[in-house]
Design an enzyme around this catalytic site. Structure first.
Site, mmCIF file in Angstrom:
data_model
loop_
_atom_site.group_PDB
_atom_site.id
_atom_site.type_symbol
_atom_site.label_atom_id
_atom_site.label_comp_id
_atom_site.label_asym_id
_atom_site.label_seq_id
_atom_site.Cartn_x
_atom_site.Cartn_y
_atom_site.Cartn_z
ATOM 1 N N GLY A 1 3.457 23.445 -14.588
ATOM 2 C CA GLY A 1 4.053 23.335 -13.265
ATOM 3 C C GLY A 1 5.128 24.389 -13.077
ATOM 4 O O GLY A 1 5.378 25.213 -13.957
ATOM 5 N N ALA A 2 5.763 24.326 -11.934
ATOM 6 C CA ALA A 2 6.787 25.304 -11.576
ATOM 7 C C ALA A 2 8.111 24.992 -12.273
ATOM 8 O O ALA A 2 8.293 23.918 -12.841
ATOM 9 C CB ALA A 2 6.986 25.296 -10.057
ATOM 10 N N ALA B 1 11.321 23.047 -30.125
ATOM 11 C CA ALA B 1 12.049 23.831 -29.123
ATOM 12 C C ALA B 1 11.813 25.318 -29.378
ATOM 13 O O ALA B 1 12.108 25.820 -30.460
ATOM 14 C CB ALA B 1 13.537 23.514 -29.199
ATOM 15 N N HIS C 1 18.443 19.500 -21.908
ATOM 16 C CA HIS C 1 17.240 19.044 -22.627
ATOM 17 C C HIS C 1 17.640 18.217 -23.849
ATOM 18 O O HIS C 1 17.047 17.163 -24.109
ATOM 19 C CB HIS C 1 16.406 20.250 -23.063
ATOM 20 C CG HIS C 1 15.543 20.805 -21.989
ATOM 21 N ND1 HIS C 1 14.183 20.629 -21.978
ATOM 22 C CD2 HIS C 1 15.830 21.526 -20.885
ATOM 23 C CE1 HIS C 1 13.668 21.229 -20.916
ATOM 24 N NE2 HIS C 1 14.657 21.783 -20.240
ATOM 25 N N ASP D 1 8.083 22.609 -26.212
ATOM 26 C CA ASP D 1 8.702 22.943 -24.928
ATOM 27 C C ASP D 1 9.506 24.230 -25.099
ATOM 28 O O ASP D 1 10.535 24.229 -25.751
ATOM 29 C CB ASP D 1 9.611 21.800 -24.492
ATOM 30 C CG ASP D 1 10.026 21.887 -23.033
ATOM 31 O OD1 ASP D 1 9.666 22.860 -22.358
ATOM 32 O OD2 ASP D 1 10.727 20.966 -22.577
#
Length: 185
Positions: free
Chosen positions: A9-10, A34, A52, A85
Site C-alpha cells: 500500500g501507500a 526491521a 514502530h 517491515d
C-alpha cells in the site's frame, strides 16, 4: 512451508499496523525483522522508527536486518511468525548493487521464501502510481521494488492492499497475472 502474506500500500496507509495485527493473531512467537537503520542525525526518521517500536508488544523479538533478509528467513523456526517491515527500505539499502548482484539477491530471497517453514508477513510500499521519477536512482528503486513485489505476490498465500484506511484482500478480489517472462526465477 509456512503461510506467506504480503501487505502492500501507500505511505502512511496502515500497512504496518495491519501486518502487526495479523502477527498478533498468528498465536506464534513473533520476530519483527526491521530493515531500517537508525540515523541519529535524522530526527524525523528516528521518530518514525520510535513509533514502530512503541506499537510492538514487548514479548516480540526484534532483529535489525538491513541487508541479510534471506539468511534471517532461512534460520526461522516453524513455530514462529516473521514480520518483515519493510521491503522498500531493504531495496533502498541495496541500491548500490549492480544489476547482476541485485538479480542474485532478489532470486535468493524469493527462493528462500518458498522454503521457510515459519509464517512470514512482508510489508512493502506500493510504488509507481505517480509520475516517473526524474532521477535514475528513483527509477531504479521504483523498478526494483515494483518487480520484487509482483514476484513475491505471485508466491504468497494472501496479498493485501491497504488504501484509504481500508484493507482489501487482493487474493479474494483480484485475479493474479501470469508470471512475466523476464521475471521468472
Amino acid at each position: 512451508m509456512g503461510k506467506v502474506i504480503l501487505i502492500t500500500g501507500a505511505a502512511r496507509s496502515g500497512k504496518s499496523e495491519w501486518a502487526e495485527s495479523l502477527a498478533k493473531q498468528s498465536g506464534k512467537q513473533v520476530i519483527y525483522v526491521a530493515t531500517a537503520t537508525e540515523n541519529p542525525a535524522d530526527i524525523e526518521w528516528q521518530k518514525r522508527i520510535l513509533a514502530h517500536q512503541q506499537r510492538r508488544p514487548q514479548n516480540w523479538t526484534t532483529l535489525a536486518v538491513p541487508i541479510e533478509i534471506s539468511a534471517t528467513l532461512a534460520d526461522a523456526k516453524p513455530h514462529s511468525c516473521l514480520l518483515v517491515d519493510s521491503l522498500g527500505t531493504w531495496v533502498t539499502n541495496l541500491l548500490d548493487q549492480d544489476e547482476i548482484s541485485w538479480q542474485n539477491t532478489s532470486t535468493e530471497f524469493l527462493e528462500t521464501v518458498q522454503l521457510v517453514a515459519a509464517d512470514m508477513l512482508f510489508v512493502a510500499e506500493e510504488v509507481g502510481w505517480g509520475v516517473v521519477p526524474a532521477y535514475p536512482i528513483g527509477r531504479l528503486f521504483r523498478d526494483r521494488l515494483g518487480s520484487l513485489v509482483r514476484q513475491l505476490g505471485a508466491i504468497c498465500d494472501t496479498v493485501y492492499l491497504v488504501a484509504g484506511g481500508h484493507v482489501l484482500n487482493l487474493s479474494v478480489l483480484g485475479t493474479p497475472l501470469p508470471k512475466a517472462i523476464d521475471e521468472e526465477l
